[in-house]
Motif scaffolding. Structure first.
Motif, PDB file in Angstrom:
ATOM      1  N   PRO A   1       7.860 -10.609 -25.746  1.00 36.89           N
ATOM      2  CA  PRO A   1       7.281 -10.056 -26.830  1.00 36.89           C
ATOM      3  C   PRO A   1       5.998  -9.150 -26.525  1.00 36.89           C
ATOM      4  CG  PRO A   1       8.082 -12.367 -27.272  1.00 36.89           C
ATOM      5  CD  PRO A   1       8.054 -12.196 -25.691  1.00 36.89           C
ATOM      6  N   ASN A   2       5.551  -9.511 -25.537  1.00 34.81           N
ATOM      7  CA  ASN A   2       4.267  -8.436 -25.092  1.00 34.81           C
ATOM      8  C   ASN A   2       4.587  -7.403 -24.528  1.00 34.81           C
ATOM      9  OD1 ASN A   2       1.935 -10.572 -25.578  1.00 34.81           O
ATOM     10  ND2 ASN A   2       2.908 -11.831 -24.173  1.00 34.81           N
ATOM     11  N   GLY A   3       6.033  -7.243 -24.266  1.00 35.42           N
ATOM     12  CA  GLY A   3       6.320  -6.046 -23.758  1.00 35.42           C
ATOM     13  C   GLY A   3       5.760  -5.437 -22.243  1.00 35.42           C
ATOM     14  N   LEU A   4       5.571  -6.609 -21.259  1.00 32.68           N
ATOM     15  CA  LEU A   4       4.702  -6.148 -20.193  1.00 32.68           C
ATOM     16  C   LEU A   4       5.743  -6.546 -19.018  1.00 32.68           C
ATOM     17  CD1 LEU A   4       1.153  -7.510 -20.819  1.00 32.68           C
ATOM     18  CD2 LEU A   4       1.939  -5.298 -20.952  1.00 32.68           C
ATOM     19  N   ILE A   5       5.526  -6.174 -17.942  1.00 32.28           N
ATOM     20  CA  ILE A   5       6.364  -6.541 -16.663  1.00 32.28           C
ATOM     21  C   ILE A   5       5.602  -7.409 -15.817  1.00 32.28           C
ATOM     22  CG2 ILE A   5       7.571  -5.464 -14.848  1.00 32.28           C
ATOM     23  CD1 ILE A   5       7.682  -2.706 -16.349  1.00 32.28           C
ATOM     24  N   PRO A   6       6.140  -8.364 -15.133  1.00 26.76           N
ATOM     25  CA  PRO A   6       7.398  -8.905 -15.135  1.00 26.76           C
ATOM     26  C   PRO A   6       7.918  -9.821 -16.049  1.00 26.76           C
ATOM     27  CG  PRO A   6       6.214 -10.207 -13.700  1.00 26.76           C
ATOM     28  CD  PRO A   6       5.092  -9.318 -14.502  1.00 26.76           C
ATOM     29  N   VAL A   7       9.208 -10.170 -16.039  1.00 26.97           N
ATOM     30  CA  VAL A   7       9.832 -11.241 -16.592  1.00 26.97           C
ATOM     31  C   VAL A   7      10.825 -11.891 -15.570  1.00 26.97           C
ATOM     32  CG1 VAL A   7      11.659 -12.043 -18.224  1.00 26.97           C
ATOM     33  CG2 VAL A   7       9.764 -10.723 -19.094  1.00 26.97           C
ATOM     34  N   LEU A   8      10.748 -13.163 -15.261  1.00 27.88           N
ATOM     35  CA  LEU A   8      11.572 -13.916 -14.495  1.00 27.88           C
ATOM     36  C   LEU A   8      12.612 -14.726 -15.422  1.00 27.88           C
ATOM     37  CD1 LEU A   8      12.496 -14.371 -11.660  1.00 27.88           C
ATOM     38  CD2 LEU A   8      11.047 -16.538 -11.595  1.00 27.88           C
ATOM     39  N   GLU A   9      13.764 -14.506 -15.339  1.00 22.84           N
ATOM     40  CA  GLU A   9      14.885 -15.395 -16.069  1.00 22.84           C
ATOM     41  C   GLU A   9      15.250 -16.366 -15.275  1.00 22.84           C
ATOM     42  OE1 GLU A   9      18.022 -13.642 -18.504  1.00 22.84           O
ATOM     43  OE2 GLU A   9      17.363 -11.635 -17.730  1.00 22.84           O
ATOM     44  N   THR A  10      14.876 -17.676 -15.578  1.00 26.47           N
ATOM     45  CA  THR A  10      15.159 -18.947 -14.956  1.00 26.47           C
ATOM     46  C   THR A  10      16.278 -19.684 -15.616  1.00 26.47           C
ATOM     47  OG1 THR A  10      13.555 -20.321 -15.987  1.00 26.47           O
ATOM     48  CG2 THR A  10      12.887 -18.698 -14.575  1.00 26.47           C
ATOM     49  N   PRO A  11      16.541 -20.835 -14.904  1.00 25.82           N
ATOM     50  CA  PRO A  11      17.480 -21.853 -15.775  1.00 25.82           C
ATOM     51  C   PRO A  11      16.680 -22.650 -16.793  1.00 25.82           C
ATOM     52  CG  PRO A  11      17.295 -22.267 -13.394  1.00 25.82           C
ATOM     53  CD  PRO A  11      16.340 -21.213 -13.548  1.00 25.82           C
ATOM     54  N   ASP A  12      15.505 -22.602 -16.833  1.00 23.63           N
ATOM     55  CA  ASP A  12      14.495 -22.944 -18.242  1.00 23.63           C
ATOM     56  C   ASP A  12      14.332 -22.014 -19.093  1.00 23.63           C
ATOM     57  OD1 ASP A  12      14.449 -25.321 -16.657  1.00 23.63           O
ATOM     58  OD2 ASP A  12      12.672 -24.939 -15.579  1.00 23.63           O
ATOM     59  N   GLY A  13      14.835 -20.706 -19.126  1.00 22.84           N
ATOM     60  CA  GLY A  13      14.609 -19.583 -20.023  1.00 22.84           C
ATOM     61  C   GLY A  13      13.688 -18.662 -19.114  1.00 22.84           C
ATOM     62  N   PRO A  14      13.300 -17.491 -19.972  1.00 24.93           N
ATOM     63  CA  PRO A  14      12.430 -16.331 -19.399  1.00 24.93           C
ATOM     64  C   PRO A  14      11.092 -16.776 -19.364  1.00 24.93           C
ATOM     65  CG  PRO A  14      13.315 -16.002 -21.686  1.00 24.93           C
ATOM     66  CD  PRO A  14      13.866 -17.329 -21.368  1.00 24.93           C
TER      67      PRO A  14
END
Length: 228
Positions: free
Chosen positions: A51-64
């Motif tokens: 929701p902060n609109g910043l890079i990065p995001v890592l999608e993981t088995p536990d969620g982003p």
């Protein structure tokens, strides 16, 4: 870690720190380009991940997961590498420097890169003040005895974070003539040693950073996307 990871990235952005860590850990992952030229980081789909609109995001088995330092720490703790474990005597100092990189050095650099976000008057005056602050912060780090990771031949999440920060200080933020890594010999040695690591070389190749991305950086020439 058995499930594949997905790194939402833009070339030569904070996602570079995470890419280097993933390469150091030898983890399988895929990438998803965030096209900054069309502000894809502010799209509804991306904001659903961060929701902060910043890079990065890592999608993981536990969620982003977002926030660079949080992703690095999550990876290190899950894999038991790149960071002293929770019971290690060195853990406190390691945490201190990780959060210093995130909350102090990286946060200060954002004033250099995006001054219009922090002032409505004289952006260049803010940049000049920020350059002085950054020089003092880099001097502090260069002299810090507790930052033992600076001198280690082993990979650390601190190294994954600091290398790109040194690169950006030498490339971005208007007038970069103020930045001469030779002013901080310990950091210069760190940069030259770190960029020789195979994991860093793979990340640099993937994002078009050239052979000396930290010690003598040049603007990136990425195979896809743009750094700005």
């Amino acid at each position: 870690m058995t499930h594949r990871l997905r790194l939402h990235y833009a070339p030569d952005n904070a996602s570079l720190c995470v890419r280097i860590a993933l390469e150091e850990l030898g983890l399988p992952y895929e990438t998803a380009l965030v096209d900054r030229s069309i502000r894809a980081q502010k799209s509804d789909a991306y904001l659903a991940l961060n929701p902060n609109g910043l890079i990065p995001v890592l999608e993981t088995p536990d969620g982003p997961i977002s926030e660079t330092a949080a992703i690095l720490l999550w990876l290190a703790d899950r894999e038991g590498r790149l960071m002293p474990g929770p019971q290690a005597s060195e853990r406190g100092a390691a945490l201190q420097w990780l959060f210093w990189l995130s909350n102090t050095l990286h946060a200060t650099m954002r004033h250099l890169f995006y001054p219009e976000t922090y002032t409505r008057s004289d952006a260049e005056a803010l940049r000049e003040t920020t350059r002085q602050k950054l020089a003092a912060q880099l001097g502090l780090l260069n002299a810090a005895h507790s930052a033992t990771w600076l001198d280690s031949d082993d990979a650390t999440i601190h190294g994954c974070y600091l290398g790109p920060l040194l690169r950006w200080a030498g490339l971005y933020g208007g007038d970069t003539t103020w930045f001469n890594l030779a002013r901080w010999p310990r950091l210069q040695t760190f940069a030259a040693r770190t960029e020789m690591r195979p994991a860093v070389a793979r990340a640099a190749l993937a994002e078009g950073l050239g052979p000396t991305p930290f010690s003598s950086p040049h603007p990136c020439n990425p195979p896809e996307g743009s750094a700005t």
